[in-house]
Design an enzyme around this catalytic site. Structure first.
Site, PDB file in Angstrom:
ATOM      1  N   LYS A 185      -3.829  -3.866  -0.458  1.00  0.00           N
ATOM      2  CA  LYS A 185      -3.961  -3.389   0.926  1.00  0.00           C
ATOM      3  C   LYS A 185      -3.527  -1.929   1.008  1.00  0.00           C
ATOM      4  CE  LYS A 185      -1.620  -2.583   4.494  1.00  0.00           C
ATOM      5  NZ  LYS A 185      -2.342  -1.537   5.254  1.00  0.00           N
ATOM      6  N   GLU A 260       8.836   1.201  -4.581  1.00  0.00           N
ATOM      7  CA  GLU A 260       9.024   2.655  -4.747  1.00  0.00           C
ATOM      8  C   GLU A 260       9.131   3.220  -3.347  1.00  0.00           C
ATOM      9  OE1 GLU A 260       9.342   3.957  -7.581  1.00  0.00           O
ATOM     10  OE2 GLU A 260       8.315   2.611  -8.975  1.00  0.00           O
ATOM     11  N   CYS A 294       6.955  11.625  -2.193  1.00  0.00           N
ATOM     12  CA  CYS A 294       8.226  10.892  -2.175  1.00  0.00           C
ATOM     13  C   CYS A 294       9.292  11.614  -2.997  1.00  0.00           C
ATOM     14  CB  CYS A 294       8.007   9.485  -2.690  1.00  0.00           C
ATOM     15  SG  CYS A 294       7.134   9.465  -4.238  1.00  0.00           S
ATOM     16  N   GLU A 395      14.578  12.029   4.983  1.00  0.00           N
ATOM     17  CA  GLU A 395      13.298  12.449   4.414  1.00  0.00           C
ATOM     18  C   GLU A 395      12.397  12.942   5.539  1.00  0.00           C
ATOM     19  OE1 GLU A 395      10.764   9.285   2.884  1.00  0.00           O
ATOM     20  OE2 GLU A 395      10.553  10.512   1.091  1.00  0.00           O
TER      21      GLU A 395
HETATM   22  P1  NAP Z   1       4.964   3.069   5.164  1.00  0.00           P
HETATM   23  O1  NAP Z   1       4.856   3.199   6.609  1.00  0.00           O
HETATM   24  O2  NAP Z   1       6.144   2.417   4.581  1.00  0.00           O
HETATM   25  O3  NAP Z   1       3.634   2.304   4.690  1.00  0.00           O
HETATM   26  C1  NAP Z   1       3.373   1.980   3.353  1.00  0.00           C
HETATM   27  C2  NAP Z   1       2.406   0.833   3.302  1.00  0.00           C
HETATM   28  O4  NAP Z   1       3.024  -0.327   3.848  1.00  0.00           O
HETATM   29  C3  NAP Z   1       1.129   1.048   4.106  1.00  0.00           C
HETATM   30  O5  NAP Z   1       0.059   0.431   3.440  1.00  0.00           O
HETATM   31  C4  NAP Z   1       1.445   0.318   5.393  1.00  0.00           C
HETATM   32  O6  NAP Z   1       0.283  -0.069   6.061  1.00  0.00           O
HETATM   33  C5  NAP Z   1       2.211  -0.855   4.886  1.00  0.00           C
HETATM   34  N1  NAP Z   1       3.102  -1.515   5.845  1.00  0.00           N
HETATM   35  C6  NAP Z   1       3.581  -1.053   7.019  1.00  0.00           C
HETATM   36  N2  NAP Z   1       4.380  -1.984   7.597  1.00  0.00           N
HETATM   37  C7  NAP Z   1       4.411  -3.048   6.762  1.00  0.00           C
HETATM   38  C8  NAP Z   1       5.082  -4.307   6.777  1.00  0.00           C
HETATM   39  N3  NAP Z   1       5.877  -4.666   7.791  1.00  0.00           N
HETATM   40  N4  NAP Z   1       4.894  -5.152   5.760  1.00  0.00           N
HETATM   41  C9  NAP Z   1       4.115  -4.814   4.716  1.00  0.00           C
HETATM   42  N5  NAP Z   1       3.451  -3.628   4.628  1.00  0.00           N
HETATM   43  C10 NAP Z   1       3.605  -2.759   5.638  1.00  0.00           C
HETATM   44  O7  NAP Z   1       4.849   4.453   4.433  1.00  0.00           O
HETATM   45  P2  NAP Z   1       3.756   5.556   4.667  1.00  0.00           P
HETATM   46  O8  NAP Z   1       3.899   5.982   6.091  1.00  0.00           O
HETATM   47  O9  NAP Z   1       2.432   5.118   4.203  1.00  0.00           O
HETATM   48  O10 NAP Z   1       4.233   6.660   3.609  1.00  0.00           O
HETATM   49  C11 NAP Z   1       5.329   7.491   3.815  1.00  0.00           C
HETATM   50  C12 NAP Z   1       6.571   6.963   3.134  1.00  0.00           C
HETATM   51  O11 NAP Z   1       6.301   6.420   1.847  1.00  0.00           O
HETATM   52  C13 NAP Z   1       7.614   8.009   2.895  1.00  0.00           C
HETATM   53  O12 NAP Z   1       8.839   7.577   3.386  1.00  0.00           O
HETATM   54  C14 NAP Z   1       7.656   8.187   1.382  1.00  0.00           C
HETATM   55  O13 NAP Z   1       8.870   8.552   0.861  1.00  0.00           O
HETATM   56  C15 NAP Z   1       7.246   6.883   0.886  1.00  0.00           C
HETATM   57  N6  NAP Z   1       6.619   7.040  -0.434  1.00  0.00           N
HETATM   58  C16 NAP Z   1       7.312   6.699  -1.559  1.00  0.00           C
HETATM   59  C17 NAP Z   1       6.752   6.856  -2.808  1.00  0.00           C
HETATM   60  C18 NAP Z   1       7.473   6.483  -4.078  1.00  0.00           C
HETATM   61  O14 NAP Z   1       6.849   6.434  -5.117  1.00  0.00           O
HETATM   62  N7  NAP Z   1       8.749   6.196  -4.049  1.00  0.00           N
HETATM   63  C19 NAP Z   1       5.472   7.351  -2.896  1.00  0.00           C
HETATM   64  C20 NAP Z   1       4.793   7.695  -1.737  1.00  0.00           C
HETATM   65  C21 NAP Z   1       5.378   7.514  -0.498  1.00  0.00           C
HETATM   66  P3  NAP Z   1      -0.295   0.838   7.289  1.00  0.00           P
HETATM   67  O15 NAP Z   1      -0.170   2.243   6.889  1.00  0.00           O
HETATM   68  O16 NAP Z   1      -1.700   0.402   7.384  1.00  0.00           O
HETATM   69  O17 NAP Z   1       0.553   0.495   8.453  1.00  0.00           O
END
Ligand code: NAP
Ligand code: MG
Length: 493
Positions: A185, A260, A294, A395
C-alpha cells in the site's frame, strides 16, 4: 541515458493489482493526485477498502501456501528479480518522468532513484542464489543440528511518498527473494509509481497473486493491514507517530515488523575538515528532495573556529539553488509534496523565529515564474540554534537547516545524542581518532565519515536506533527480516 521531460498531458486512470488482475475499488470510489509543482491533475486512483484488502491478502496467502513462489527454485526467483531490474532500466525515462511529477523531485534525481532501486532487485537476485543455513555436526557425537531459513509468509508493505520507488524496493526485493508474497500500500500522494512497479514485477514473471498493490487511505486500509490476522509481517516506512500505531496494531497476531521512521540527523563539522567537501555535503545533506528525507542532515553542528568560513561558503551554495518545474533538467530543487507539508514547514519556521534562532536565508515562499502555483519553499537556514529548540528536536521534513556551534568533541557528541531519534549522522574530519570516537559514540544506525547520504556502499544495513525504528533493511540483514529460522535437531542411533 535520455530523459523524458515532457509533462503528462492526459490524466491517467490507475487501477489496483490484485491476484494478477487490474481492478477498481469494490465501492467504485476514487481519489486524485495533483502535480505539486503546478497543481494540474496527474491521476485518479481506486480508493480501496477493507474488502479489497481482503481479496489481495487471500490471494497472497493462497499463492504462498501453494508454494508456487515460496518453494520455487531459487533460480526462478533470481530470474524474476533480475528481469525486474532490466525492465526498470528499460523504462527509466517514463518511470522517472512519472516519479518526478508525483513527488515533485527534479528529473535527474528521479532517474537516479529508479536506477538505485533497480540495483536493489539485482542485488537480491544474487542473494537468492546464495540462501543457506548451517549444519552443526560436532557439538555432540550422536546428534546433528540444522538451521534452515524459510520465508515468513504474507508481507504487508506500507510506504511513504518521499522516495516511493526506492523505499518500496528495499522491501519488495528482499521479500520476494526470500519467497514471501506481498500486498503493498503506497502513500496516497505517490501511488502511481508503486502501481507501475507492480506491473513490472507481474510482467517479469511473478505468479498471479504473489505481488498485489492496493491504494487508498493509510488510516483506513493501512491500519487494517497492520491488524490483519492473515498478514505475517508488516514492513513500514513513515513517520514515528504512525509507526507506533502500526506497532500496536501488529500485536493483534504478533506480526513481525520492521519500521523505518523519522530522524533529526546531525551532520558534524570539525575544525580540521576539508571545508569545501563538508560544505557540499551539508548542502546535499539537507536540500536533497527539498529536505524531505528521513535521514536529512537537518542539524548542523559546526566547530566554532571554522564557523564563519563555513557559513559564508554554505550561503554561496544555497544561493545557486534553482527552483522550478521538476521536468526542467536545469531545476535543482522542486516543491514540497503538498499543501500540508508546506504548512508544516511554514509553522516550524515561525517557531524557529519565535524561539530566537537567527534566520539567515530563505524563510518564505518564492514568487515569480509560476512558482506560486506549486508548493515551493525557499532553501532556509537558521543559525544560532541551540539543541533544545524545537527546530533542533523535531523533524521538519522540508528545506530547513538548523546550524549549531560546538567547542570540542564531548560537546559535539552530547549534541548528536540529545535526540529521540537515531537514524543517521555524519562526521567531517581528517583525524582518525575523532572519526572513530564519534562513530562509536553516536547512537544511530548509520554514521558516515566525510560523506553524507552515502559513501558508495549502498547495500549496508539501514535502520534506526531509538525512535527511528526497529529492524534493518538492505544487505543480508535486510533479507533476514523476511525469513524465519527453524532449528532441526536429529538424534542419531
Ligand atoms: P506517514 O504519514 O507515516 O505515512 C506513511 C505511510 O503510512 C503512508 O502510506 C500512509 O498512507 C500510511 N499510514 C498512515 N496512517 C496509517 C495507519 N494508521 N496505519 C497504517 N498505515 C498508515 O508518513 P509520510 O507522511 O508518508 O512520510 C513522512 C514521514 O516518513 C516523515 O516523518 C519521515 O521521517 C518518515 N520517513 C522515514 C523514512 C525512513 O527510512 N526512516 C523514510 C521516508 C520517510 P497515506 O499516506 O495514504 O495516509
Ligand atoms: Mg502522512
Amino acid at each position: 541515458m535520455t530523459t523524458d521531460t515532457k509533462p503528462q498531458t492526459e490524466t491517467r486512470t490507475f487501477q489496483m493489482l490484485i491476484d494478477g488482475q487490474w481492478v477498481g475499488a469494490k465501492s467504485g470510489e476514487t481519489f486524485e493526485r495533483i502535480n505539486p509543482a503546478n497543481g494540474s491533475l496527474l491521476g485518479t486512483f481506486p480508493y480501496g477498502g477493507n474488502d479489497d484488502v481482503d481479496v489481495a491478502v487471500d490471494a497472497a496467502r493462497r499463492v504462498f501456501d501453494e508454494g508456487k513462489w515460496s518453494e520455487a527454485p531459487a533460480k526462478q526467483r533470481h530470474d524474476v528479480l533480475r528481469k525486474v531490474a532490466e525492465k526498470m532500466r528499460a523504462e527509466m525515462p517514463q518511470l522517472g518522468n512519472l516519479l518526478a511529477q508525483e513527488v515533485g523531485k527534479p528529473i535527474g534525481m528521479a532517474m537516479a532513484e529508479i536506477s538505485m532501486a533497480a540495483d536493489v532487485y539485482e542485488y537480491y537476485a544474487g542473494v537468492t542464489l546464495d540462501l543457506k543455513g548451517e549444519a552443526i555436526t560436532q557439538f555432540v557425537p550422536d546428534a546433528v543440528g540444522l538451521t534452515v531459513h524459510e520465508p515468513v509468509g504474507v508481507v504487508g508493505v506500507i510506504t511513504p511518498w518521499n522516495f516511493p520507488v526506492l523505499l518500496l524496493s528495499w522491501k519488495l526485493a528482499p521479500a520476494l527473494a526470500a519467497g514471501c508474497t506481498v500486498v503493498a500500500k503506497p502513500a496516497q500522494l505517490t501511488s502511481a509509481t508503486t502501481i507501475e512497479l507492480g506491473r513490472i514485477i507481474q510482467e517479469a514473471g511473478a505468479p498471479d497473486g504473489a505481488m498485489n498493490v492496493v491504494t487508498g487511505s493509510g488510516s483506513k486500509i493501512g491500519q487494517y493491514m497492520a491488524e490483519h490476522p492473515k498478514i505475517d509481517k508488516i514492513a513500514f516506512t513513515g513517520s514515528t507517530e504512525v509507526g507506533k500505531t502500526v506497532m500496536q496494531a501488529a500485536s493483534s497476531n504478533v506480526k513481525k515488523i520492521s519500521l523505518e521512521l523519522g530522524g533529526k540527523s546531525p551532520n558534524i563539522i570539525f575544525a580540521d575538515a576539508n571545508i569545501d567537501a563538508a560544505v557540499a555535503g551539508a548542502f546535499f545533506g539537507i536540500y536533497l528532495n527539498s529536505g524531505q528525507v528521513c535521514q536529512a542532515g537537518s542539524r548542523l553542528p559546526v566547530h566554532e573556529s571554522v564557523k564563519d568560513e563555513f557559513m559564508e561558503k554554505l550561503l554561496g551554495f544555497t544561493k545557486t539553488v534553482k527552483m522550478g518545474d521538476p521536468l526542467d533538467p536545469t531545476t535543482t530543487m522542486g516543491p514540497v509534496v503538498d499543501q500540508n507539508q508546506l504548512a508544516t514547514v511554514e509553522r516550524y519556521v515561525a517557531v524557529g523565529n519565535d524561539e530566537g534562532a537567527k534566520l539567515i536565508v530563505g524563510g518564505s515562499r518564492p514568487e515569480g515564474n509560476g512558482l506560486e502555483n506549486g508548493f515551493f519553499y525557499e532553501p532556509t537556514i537558521f543559525d544560532g540554534v541551540v539543541n533544545d529548540m524545537t527546530i533542533a528536536q523535531e523533524e521538519i521534513f522540508g528545506p530547513v537547516l538548523s546550524v549549531l556551534t560546538f567547542k570540542d568533541m564531548d560537546e559535539a557528541l552530547r549534541i548528536a545524542n540529545d535526540s529521540m531519534y537515531g537514524l543517521a549522522a555524519a562526521v567531517w574530519t581528517k583525524d582518525l581518532n575523532t572519526a572513530l570516537k564519534m562513530a562509536k559514540g553516536i547512537k544511530a544506525g548509520t554514521v558516515w565519515v566525510n560523506a553524507y547520504h552515502q559513501a558508495g556502499m549502498p547495500f549496508m544495513p539501514y535502520g534506526g536506533y531509538k525512535q527511528s525504528g526497529t529492524g534493518r533493511e538492505l544487505g543480508r540483514q535486510g533479507l533476514e527480516e523476511y525469513m524465519e529460522t527453524k532449528a532441526i535437531q536429529i538424534k542419531l542411533n
